[in-house]
Design an enzyme around this catalytic site. Structure first.
Site, PDB file in Angstrom:
ATOM      1  N   ASP A  67       0.805  -1.306   0.214  1.00 26.71           N
ATOM      2  CA  ASP A  67       0.050   0.069  -0.258  1.00 26.71           C
ATOM      3  C   ASP A  67       0.883   1.273  -0.046  1.00 26.71           C
ATOM      4  OD1 ASP A  67       0.975  -0.165   2.735  1.00 26.71           O
ATOM      5  OD2 ASP A  67      -1.087  -0.863   3.458  1.00 26.71           O
ATOM      6  N   ASN A 136      -7.216  -2.687  14.736  1.00 23.68           N
ATOM      7  CA  ASN A 136      -8.529  -2.866  14.356  1.00 23.68           C
ATOM      8  C   ASN A 136      -8.637  -4.102  13.490  1.00 23.68           C
ATOM      9  OD1 ASN A 136      -7.582  -1.934  11.633  1.00 23.68           O
ATOM     10  ND2 ASN A 136      -9.177  -0.320  11.839  1.00 23.68           N
ATOM     11  N   HIS A 138      -7.003  -4.652  10.332  1.00 22.99           N
ATOM     12  CA  HIS A 138      -6.807  -4.356   9.030  1.00 22.99           C
ATOM     13  C   HIS A 138      -5.676  -5.032   8.485  1.00 22.99           C
ATOM     14  CE1 HIS A 138      -4.678  -0.295   9.648  1.00 22.99           C
ATOM     15  NE2 HIS A 138      -3.855  -1.305   9.304  1.00 22.99           N
ATOM     16  N   GLU A 143      -9.974  -2.109   5.805  1.00 18.56           N
ATOM     17  CA  GLU A 143     -10.359  -1.553   6.924  1.00 18.56           C
ATOM     18  C   GLU A 143     -11.594  -2.136   7.150  1.00 18.56           C
ATOM     19  OE1 GLU A 143      -8.435   0.039   8.832  1.00 18.56           O
ATOM     20  OE2 GLU A 143      -8.004   2.215   8.403  1.00 18.56           O
TER      21      GLU A 143
HETATM   22  C1  GLP Z   1      -0.250   0.525   8.650  1.00 15.18           C
HETATM   23  C2  GLP Z   1      -0.129  -0.626   7.314  1.00 15.18           C
HETATM   24  C3  GLP Z   1      -0.308  -2.046   7.498  1.00 15.18           C
HETATM   25  C4  GLP Z   1       0.416  -2.312   8.884  1.00 15.18           C
HETATM   26  C5  GLP Z   1      -0.416  -1.823  10.170  1.00 15.18           C
HETATM   27  C6  GLP Z   1       0.129  -1.939  11.426  1.00 15.18           C
HETATM   28  O1  GLP Z   1      -1.387   1.076   8.700  1.00 15.18           O
HETATM   29  N1  GLP Z   1      -1.039  -0.248   6.346  1.00 15.18           N
HETATM   30  O2  GLP Z   1      -0.018  -2.724   6.463  1.00 15.18           O
HETATM   31  O3  GLP Z   1       0.262  -3.534   8.888  1.00 15.18           O
HETATM   32  O4  GLP Z   1      -0.655  -0.367   9.831  1.00 15.18           O
HETATM   33  O5  GLP Z   1       1.246  -1.075  11.687  1.00 15.18           O
HETATM   34  P1  GLP Z   1       2.362  -1.289  12.790  1.00 15.18           P
HETATM   35  O6  GLP Z   1       3.279  -2.467  12.539  1.00 15.18           O
HETATM   36  O7  GLP Z   1       3.276  -0.024  12.941  1.00 15.18           O
HETATM   37  O8  GLP Z   1       1.497  -1.598  14.216  1.00 15.18           O
END
Ligand code: GLP
Length: 244
Positions: A67, A136, A138, A143
């Site tokens: 993404d 959450n 995702h 989402e």
């Molecule tokens: C972001 C990314 C995800 C990631 C998630 C968790 O928003 N788009 O690909 O897995 O949040 O992030 P973190 O590893 O910083 O908790």
């Protein structure tokens, strides 16, 4: 789903990097699916170490990232392209021309998303996909909602995700509200998936994911329960509410 619970973040990162390194050694022309966020940083660090100290060879490797924020160009320190260069690509012998991160500046996200999925197909499909998980539930930026996108395209971020990610930006008001994200179908097509989770902040969602036993669009990660080859690698803090 195979589950590996580790003592620490460092061990989680080593286990994940070990899985990816084995796949790269097995097929030097492998196609990897890669993720951003704070969780995989240790995994990338360990892959860089393996490159520098053990000669892990990225010269033929192709990558596709999950993404990118909309409205943030590749040179912006908050872009996921910048993150990937800084945490992995700049430190290994990968051909940057073979690395793909969605373009957050595209003026036609729908068409662009289709092209991104086609590029993945043309490259032979993703052999192994790395994932983190949002608090959450995702995955990528898919989402919780009534419906989930199948293909890559434009998505809107929830308030919770915007707040979770505000720590990387000047303020919560600077966090983009939209992203280009690989869809659920694009992710589920990967032959093998490794999902990482670390820390207490992920304990509740990992508890729900592991014990839920049901697929729901309210927890996008629950779709992974339908995939034949998923490994959850998480530290004991993230696993602490399973069985409670
Ligand atoms: C972001 C990314 C995800 C990631 C998630 C968790 O928003 N788009 O690909 O897995 O949040 O992030 P973190 O590893 O910083 O908790």
């Amino acid at each position: 789903m195979k589950i590996i619970v580790t003592e620490s973040y460092e061990e989680m990162s080593k286990v994940a990097a070990g899985i990816f390194a084995e796949e790269i050694i097995d097929d030097s022309r492998i196609v990897l699916g890669l993720a951003t966020g704070s969780t995989p940083i240790g995994t990338y660090k360990e892959l860089v170490r393996k490159h520098l100290e053990e000669g892990l060879d990225f010269s033929q490797v192709t990558t596709f990232n999950l993404d990118e924020y909309v409205g943030i160009d590749a040179g912006d320190p908050n872009s996921y392209r910048f993150f990937m260069n800084e945490n992995l690509f700049d430190h290994v012998n990968i051909d940057k021309g073979n690395t793909h991160v969605p373009d957050g500046m595209t003026d036609n996200p729908h068409e662009y998303g289709k092209e991104y999925d086609e590029m993945i197909e043309k490259a032979g499909g993703i052999r192994i996909q790395l994932l983190g998980i949002g608090s959450n539930g995702h995955i990528a930026f898919n989402e919780p909602d009534e419906e989930l996108p199948v293909g890559t395209g434009l998505v809107s971020l929830t308030r919770q995700t915007i707040e979770d990610n505000a720590r990387f930006f000047q303020s919560v008001d600077h966090v983009p509200t939209q992203a280009i994200s690989m869809g659920m179908g694009s992710i589920m097509k990967a032959e093998r998936i490794v999902i990482l989770a670390s820390g207490e902040g992920k304990a509740e969602i990992i508890g729900k994911l592991v014990e839920g036993g049901k697929v729901t669009t309210r927890i996008p990660a629950s779709f992974l329960l339908l995939h034949p080859d998923v490994t959850l690698v998480c530290d004991k803090e993230a696993y602490s509410l399973v069985g409670r």
